[in-house]
Structure formats: C-alpha cells, structure tokens
Design a protein around this motif. Structure first.
Motif, short mmCIF file in Angstrom:
data_model
loop_
_atom_site.label_atom_id
_atom_site.label_comp_id
_atom_site.label_asym_id
_atom_site.label_seq_id
_atom_site.Cartn_x
_atom_site.Cartn_y
_atom_site.Cartn_z
N UNK A 51 1.08 -0.87 0.41
CA UNK A 51 0.00 -0.23 0.43
C UNK A 51 0.63 1.43 0.00
N UNK A 52 2.12 0.86 -0.81
CA UNK A 52 3.40 2.35 -0.18
C UNK A 52 3.56 2.45 -1.86
N UNK A 53 4.92 3.54 -2.50
CA UNK A 53 5.14 3.12 -3.18
C UNK A 53 6.74 3.76 -3.54
N UNK A 54 7.29 2.73 -4.03
CA UNK A 54 8.94 3.10 -3.35
C UNK A 54 9.34 3.37 -4.44
N UNK A 55 9.77 4.47 -4.68
CA UNK A 55 11.24 5.12 -5.69
C UNK A 55 12.56 5.00 -5.09
N UNK A 56 13.13 3.70 -5.90
CA UNK A 56 14.36 3.54 -5.61
C UNK A 56 15.77 4.44 -5.87
N UNK A 57 16.79 5.18 -6.19
CA UNK A 57 17.28 6.16 -6.24
C UNK A 57 18.63 6.06 -6.25
N UNK A 58 19.63 6.18 -7.22
CA UNK A 58 21.06 5.60 -7.47
C UNK A 58 21.74 6.23 -8.42
N UNK A 59 22.19 6.76 -8.11
CA UNK A 59 23.52 7.47 -8.93
C UNK A 59 24.02 6.79 -10.60
N UNK A 60 24.59 5.54 -9.80
CA UNK A 60 25.45 4.82 -10.63
C UNK A 60 24.97 3.52 -10.91
N UNK A 61 24.82 3.67 -12.89
CA UNK A 61 24.87 2.95 -12.97
C UNK A 61 24.88 1.53 -13.00
N UNK A 62 26.26 1.17 -12.60
CA UNK A 62 26.87 -0.38 -12.83
C UNK A 62 26.68 -1.06 -11.19
N UNK A 63 25.77 0.16 -10.49
CA UNK A 63 25.25 -0.41 -9.10
C UNK A 63 23.37 -0.52 -9.12
N UNK A 64 22.98 0.05 -9.64
CA UNK A 64 21.60 0.10 -10.11
C UNK A 64 20.94 -1.08 -10.52
N UNK A 65 22.06 -1.42 -11.54
CA UNK A 65 21.67 -2.69 -12.28
C UNK A 65 21.60 -4.00 -11.75
N UNK A 66 22.15 -3.99 -10.49
CA UNK A 66 21.72 -5.05 -8.95
C UNK A 66 20.40 -5.10 -9.17
N UNK A 67 19.83 -3.15 -8.28
CA UNK A 67 18.58 -3.73 -7.84
C UNK A 67 17.22 -3.66 -8.97
N UNK A 68 17.60 -2.94 -10.24
CA UNK A 68 16.78 -4.22 -11.32
C UNK A 68 16.63 -5.22 -11.42
N UNK A 69 17.48 -5.93 -11.49
CA UNK A 69 17.27 -8.15 -11.66
C UNK A 69 16.49 -8.27 -10.29
N UNK A 70 16.68 -7.37 -9.39
CA UNK A 70 15.64 -7.67 -8.34
C UNK A 70 13.89 -7.38 -8.72
N UNK A 71 13.85 -5.93 -9.24
CA UNK A 71 12.73 -6.16 -9.91
C UNK A 71 12.36 -6.40 -10.90
N UNK A 72 13.29 -6.88 -11.87
CA UNK A 72 12.81 -7.78 -12.98
C UNK A 72 12.34 -8.88 -12.07
N UNK A 73 12.78 -9.70 -11.23
CA UNK A 73 13.18 -10.96 -10.91
C UNK A 73 11.24 -11.17 -9.72
N UNK A 74 10.92 -10.18 -9.44
CA UNK A 74 9.87 -9.78 -8.22
C UNK A 74 8.34 -8.71 -8.52
N UNK A 75 9.25 -8.40 -10.29
CA UNK A 75 8.10 -7.52 -10.77
C UNK A 75 6.70 -6.95 -10.23
N UNK A 76 7.18 -5.63 -9.24
CA UNK A 76 6.62 -5.41 -7.85
C UNK A 76 5.86 -4.09 -8.93
N UNK A 77 4.69 -3.89 -9.10
CA UNK A 77 4.03 -2.76 -10.06
C UNK A 77 4.43 -1.50 -8.20
N UNK A 78 4.74 -1.44 -7.14
CA UNK A 78 4.57 -0.23 -6.33
C UNK A 78 6.21 -0.47 -6.29
N UNK A 79 7.10 -0.27 -7.10
CA UNK A 79 8.33 0.26 -7.33
C UNK A 79 9.01 0.37 -8.48
N UNK A 80 9.97 1.35 -8.76
CA UNK A 80 10.20 2.61 -9.94
C UNK A 80 11.80 2.38 -9.20
#
Length: 216
Positions: free
Chosen positions: A62-91
């Motif tokens: 019931x909360x919308x989350x937005x993760x902010x990360x400057x470094x591309x080489x780091x945020x891809x790990x977060x992207x992998x987790x989001x691809x795996x989980x496909x959470x509608x409340x996370x970008x």
C-alpha cells in the motif's frame, strides 16, 4: 567504495524503461499517475543493490517506492531484483539526488530513507553528506508537511553529525537507536551493507527525523 565498472549496465537499464524510468522529470507532480493509485510515496536515496527497497515494497504493497541511485553499475543489481519480482509499487531512477526538485513536486513524497550513505569524513567534503543542511532543505521542498527522514548507518561519526544537523535544522528526532540490532525496534529490513557490517559485529545506528509543521 570502489565500483566495479559494468560497461553493459547502460544498455540493460535502457532495455527496461518500465522499471528504471527515463526522463523522470516528466512525472513531476503526477507520480501517482504512473503507479495508478494515490498511495503514499517513499523514496530511498542511494538505493544501492536494492535489497532494502525491494523487501520494503514486498512488505508494504500500500506504499509506492522509488529507489534513487546515481551509479549505473550499482543500480543494475536493484534492477535485477525488480525484474525477478515485478513489483507494481516499485520503480527506480538513475539520477543524482541534487535533482530531486526537478523530479518531485512539493508535498509529493511522504518519507525519505537514507541508508548507509557515504560518510564523507573529511571536513572539506561536509557539503556532500546527505544529511548536510542544503540536502535537508532540498528534502523539505518535496516532502509533505511533517514528512520524515529515516536514517541508518554504521558510521558513528556520521550519525553524531547527522543528529546535530537534524536538530539545528529544526527537525524533531524520534526513535533514536544507538544499537539497532539489540533494540526492540520491529520490522527492520537490512540492506546488503547492513548485513555485512552486522556480521562483523559493527553497531548499527538509526533514527527518524520529522519536519515541523509550518507556521500558519
């Protein structure tokens, strides 16, 4: 922290615009349209590899989350987790925190998480600390009235500095913990760094800082 360069990261991020939002400035003032609901928005600045915000999104649909990360080489790990989980409340956003006011309207964000931010220990780098007064002013410009910062670190110096910075800015300190993992705090979700530091026996510090209601 020495980052391992991942030359393919840029292309991978570009391949998933539904997860890592390109040109986020276009959603200023209307992020709830992107999420398709009016749930509160919480952001994490320096989301790293994404464990914390992914688990928060799972635990609080019931909360919308937005993760902010400057470094591309780091945020891809977060992207992998989001691809795996496909959470509608996370970008995710691959942007600099200094640009927050170009991305969010006043009162659009309810809570900001700062987890294990770079301590920038040298005095000449004070202005780079995410709890420095100019950042606190920046956060105030996007948060709701009486919005909150939830802050965790294993760095005692940064924690002490931040408590003073919060207080001098006029924020109200709440739930201050000098040893989080040996406290009665419930519902803690660890970051990757937090688990690593805790396993080494490092003490984890945590506090919540709340902005005061504006004078009428």
């Amino acid at each position: 922290m020495r980052l391992r360069n991942k030359p393919w990261a840029k292309d991978k991020i570009a391949a998933y615009p539904q997860y890592v939002i390109p040109n986020p400035e276009q959603y200023k003032g209307r992020w709830n349209e992107l999420f398709g609901n009016d749930h509160p928005i919480h952001i994490e600045i320096g989301t790293g590899k994404g464990r914390f915000i992914t688990e928060m999104a799972k635990a609080h649909p019931d909360v919308n989350y937005i993760g902010i990360e400057l470094y591309k080489s780091v945020i891809v790990s977060a992207l992998d987790k989001l691809i795996e989980n496909d959470l509608p409340n996370l970008r995710l956003l691959n942007v600099n925190a200094k640009d927050l006011m170009n991305i969010f309207a006043k009162g659009e964000v309810e809570r900001i998480y700062l987890n294990f931010s770079d301590p920038w220990p040298k005095k000449r780098h004070e202005k780079r600390r995410l709890t420095y007064k100019t950042f606190l002013e920046l956060y105030e410009n996007i948060l709701v009235d009486e919005g909150e910062i939830h802050f965790k670190t294993d760095n005692q110096g940064l924690f002490e500095y931040s408590l003073v910075s919060f207080s001098q800015y006029g924020l109200v300190l709440q739930n201050v913990s000098l040893d989080l993992h040996n406290s009665d705090f419930e519902g803690n979700i660890m970051t990757e760094y937090e688990q690593k530091f805790a396993e080494k026996g490092n003490r984890i510090y945590r506090c919540e800082a709340k902005y005061r209601k504006p004078m009428q």
